[in-house]
Design a protein around this motif. Structure first.
Motif, PDB file in Angstrom:
ATOM      1  N   ALA A 166      32.221  49.953  32.970  1.00 54.95           N
ATOM      2  CA  ALA A 166      31.544  49.509  34.191  1.00 54.95           C
ATOM      3  C   ALA A 166      30.513  50.526  34.669  1.00 54.95           C
ATOM      4  O   ALA A 166      29.484  50.154  35.243  1.00 54.95           O
ATOM      5  N   GLY A 187      28.602  47.589  35.611  1.00 57.91           N
ATOM      6  CA  GLY A 187      29.457  46.467  35.971  1.00 57.91           C
ATOM      7  C   GLY A 187      30.355  46.069  34.825  1.00 57.91           C
ATOM      8  O   GLY A 187      30.259  46.617  33.727  1.00 57.91           O
ATOM      9  N   GLU A 188      31.222  45.108  35.097  1.00 60.19           N
ATOM     10  CA  GLU A 188      32.234  44.750  34.116  1.00 60.19           C
ATOM     11  C   GLU A 188      31.836  43.669  33.160  1.00 60.19           C
ATOM     12  O   GLU A 188      32.470  43.479  32.133  1.00 60.19           O
TER      13      GLU A 188
END
Length: 106
Positions: A30, A103-104
């Motif tokens: 992430a 981010g994921e």
């Protein structure tokens, strides 16, 4: 021992549609990851073998600095999946000034 490439070569193979997996943990991924890299944490590789085996070309494996990706590539190669580690990992990608995602979601 598995083959290794540097980030310059990774750019070239990605331009031709190479598949890249990131074997770090979700929080590391992430923070920064190579665009398009799929997150499969190192500990989850045994569960992902069937999914990864259906790929005809080399699979490129990246982590933070290159140590985990080399272990992962060795594991994948031992299970009949052609895998290549990215030396220097995501740190080398970022230090080279290349675009990265946060981010994921890959």
């Amino acid at each position: 021992m598995s083959a290794e490439i540097d980030v310059d070569r990774l750019i070239e193979v990605m331009a031709r549609g190479a598949r890249v997996i990131d074997v770090r943990e979700p929080d590391e991924y992430a923070e920064a990851h190579v665009p398009g890299a799929q997150l499969i944490p190192l500990g989850s590789l045994p569960d992902a073998l069937d999914e990864l085996a259906g790929h005809d070309e080399n699979l490129y494996v990246i982590c933070r600095s290159g140590a985990r990706s080399l272990r992962a590539a060795d594991y994948l190669n031992a299970h009949g999946i052609d895998a290549v580690s990215v030396a220097g990992g995501t740190m080398a990608w970022v230090q080279r000034g290349l675009d990265y995602e946060t981010g994921e979601d890959a």
